[in-house]
Design a protein around this motif. Structure first.
Motif, PDB file in Angstrom:
ATOM      1  N   THR A  47       0.956  -1.053  -0.173  1.00  0.00           N
ATOM      2  CA  THR A  47      -0.008   0.090   0.143  1.00  0.00           C
ATOM      3  C   THR A  47       0.943   1.163  -0.119  1.00  0.00           C
ATOM      4  O   THR A  47       1.971   1.135   0.604  1.00  0.00           O
ATOM      5  N   TYR A  48       0.438   2.318  -0.616  1.00  0.00           N
ATOM      6  CA  TYR A  48       1.015   3.476  -0.578  1.00  0.00           C
ATOM      7  C   TYR A  48       1.570   4.172   0.727  1.00  0.00           C
ATOM      8  O   TYR A  48       2.482   4.684   0.755  1.00  0.00           O
ATOM      9  N   GLU A  49       0.869   3.901   1.811  1.00  0.00           N
ATOM     10  CA  GLU A  49       1.059   4.369   3.237  1.00  0.00           C
ATOM     11  C   GLU A  49       2.404   3.594   3.742  1.00  0.00           C
ATOM     12  O   GLU A  49       3.230   4.239   4.527  1.00  0.00           O
ATOM     13  N   MET A  50       2.545   2.352   3.115  1.00  0.00           N
ATOM     14  CA  MET A  50       3.781   1.524   3.692  1.00  0.00           C
ATOM     15  C   MET A  50       5.070   2.183   3.045  1.00  0.00           C
ATOM     16  O   MET A  50       6.192   1.778   3.677  1.00  0.00           O
ATOM     17  N   THR A  51       5.203   2.538   1.805  1.00  0.00           N
ATOM     18  CA  THR A  51       6.248   2.786   1.067  1.00  0.00           C
ATOM     19  C   THR A  51       6.016   4.253   0.302  1.00  0.00           C
ATOM     20  O   THR A  51       5.054   4.533  -0.263  1.00  0.00           O
ATOM     21  N   THR A  52       6.993   5.205   0.514  1.00  0.00           N
ATOM     22  CA  THR A  52       7.105   6.203  -0.135  1.00  0.00           C
ATOM     23  C   THR A  52       7.380   6.100  -1.445  1.00  0.00           C
ATOM     24  O   THR A  52       8.294   5.418  -1.948  1.00  0.00           O
ATOM     25  N   GLU A  53       7.099   7.060  -2.295  1.00  0.00           N
ATOM     26  CA  GLU A  53       7.419   7.331  -3.641  1.00  0.00           C
ATOM     27  C   GLU A  53       9.005   7.434  -3.895  1.00  0.00           C
ATOM     28  O   GLU A  53       9.700   6.640  -4.923  1.00  0.00           O
ATOM     29  N   SER A  54       9.755   8.256  -2.922  1.00  0.00           N
ATOM     30  CA  SER A  54      11.287   8.181  -3.152  1.00  0.00           C
ATOM     31  C   SER A  54      11.823   6.845  -2.800  1.00  0.00           C
ATOM     32  O   SER A  54      13.014   6.734  -3.541  1.00  0.00           O
ATOM     33  N   ASN A  55      11.342   6.042  -1.992  1.00  0.00           N
ATOM     34  CA  ASN A  55      11.829   4.634  -1.982  1.00  0.00           C
ATOM     35  C   ASN A  55      11.687   3.854  -3.434  1.00  0.00           C
ATOM     36  O   ASN A  55      12.624   3.114  -3.759  1.00  0.00           O
ATOM     37  N   LYS A  56      10.551   4.024  -3.882  1.00  0.00           N
ATOM     38  CA  LYS A  56      10.340   3.373  -5.042  1.00  0.00           C
ATOM     39  C   LYS A  56      11.386   3.734  -6.274  1.00  0.00           C
ATOM     40  O   LYS A  56      12.064   3.169  -6.919  1.00  0.00           O
ATOM     41  N   GLU A  57      11.315   5.454  -6.291  1.00  0.00           N
ATOM     42  CA  GLU A  57      12.340   5.804  -7.277  1.00  0.00           C
ATOM     43  C   GLU A  57      13.833   5.303  -7.046  1.00  0.00           C
ATOM     44  O   GLU A  57      14.305   5.054  -8.073  1.00  0.00           O
ATOM     45  N   GLU A  58      13.980   5.177  -5.821  1.00  0.00           N
ATOM     46  CA  GLU A  58      15.405   4.742  -5.661  1.00  0.00           C
ATOM     47  C   GLU A  58      15.775   3.575  -6.173  1.00  0.00           C
ATOM     48  O   GLU A  58      16.918   3.104  -6.588  1.00  0.00           O
ATOM     49  N   ILE A  59      14.787   2.516  -5.869  1.00  0.00           N
ATOM     50  CA  ILE A  59      14.713   1.279  -6.384  1.00  0.00           C
ATOM     51  C   ILE A  59      15.133   1.139  -8.003  1.00  0.00           C
ATOM     52  O   ILE A  59      15.710   0.665  -8.291  1.00  0.00           O
ATOM     53  N   TYR A  60      14.252   1.869  -8.415  1.00  0.00           N
ATOM     54  CA  TYR A  60      14.095   1.914  -9.973  1.00  0.00           C
ATOM     55  C   TYR A  60      15.212   2.387 -10.648  1.00  0.00           C
ATOM     56  O   TYR A  60      15.568   1.992 -11.892  1.00  0.00           O
TER      57      TYR A  60
END
Length: 155
Positions: A47-60
């Motif tokens: 869910t969005y609440e558990m992961t920030t967009e910045s974490n996703k961006e870093e991984i990608y």
């Protein structure tokens, strides 16, 4: 003549072993890339609440960097596979360089490996130490990072 035949056979063994080590290294990197992609997929499923967009961006971004590195490694692998065991007295692409401190194989960045109980390190043609050794002959000396290497043989 016999020495030339032995050097050619040794160089052929060095190329073969370098290919094995390089392929193993690529496989490890592929596996790590897959793990990273699985991590990214699991983040997408959270869910969005558990992961920030910045974490996703870093991984990608990390996935993209590793994909570029894998493309470079694939090119290096193809170049390495095309090398033919030839004798060359001047340091250049495909050279085996025997020094008083370390032995090098000019093809790709490859962790140290052994052939017939002798250790070699693979260096790419972009490596700074190669730039210092390029064009040198047996008997020449090269200083790199305050360390002087005496080139004993090149083939």
């Amino acid at each position: 003549m016999e020495s030339s035949i032995k050097k050619l056979a040794l160089k052929e063994s060095i190329i073969k072993r370098a290919l094995e080590v390089f392929r193993d290294r690529m496989q490890e990197k592929r596996e790590h890339q897959l793990e990273l992609m699985e991590d990214a997929q699991s983040i997408d499923n959270e869910t969005y609440e558990m992961t920030t967009e910045s974490n996703k961006e870093e991984i990608y971004e990390e996935i993209d960097r590793r994909a570029e590195a894998m493309d470079t490694m694939q090119d290096e692998l193809q170049n390495l596979a095309r090398l033919a065991p030839t004798l060359q007295p001047v340091v250049g692409k495909g050279s085996v360089i025997i020094t008083d401190k370390e032995n090098f194989f000019v093809a790709a960045s490859i962790p140290s490996f052994k052939v017939k109980d002798t250790k070699y390190v693979g260096i790419s043609m972009e490596a700074p130490i190669f730039e210092e050794m390029k064009g040198k002959l047996a008997g020449d000396k090269v200083t790199f990072k305050k360390k002087t290497y005496e080139i004993r043989d090149v083939f």
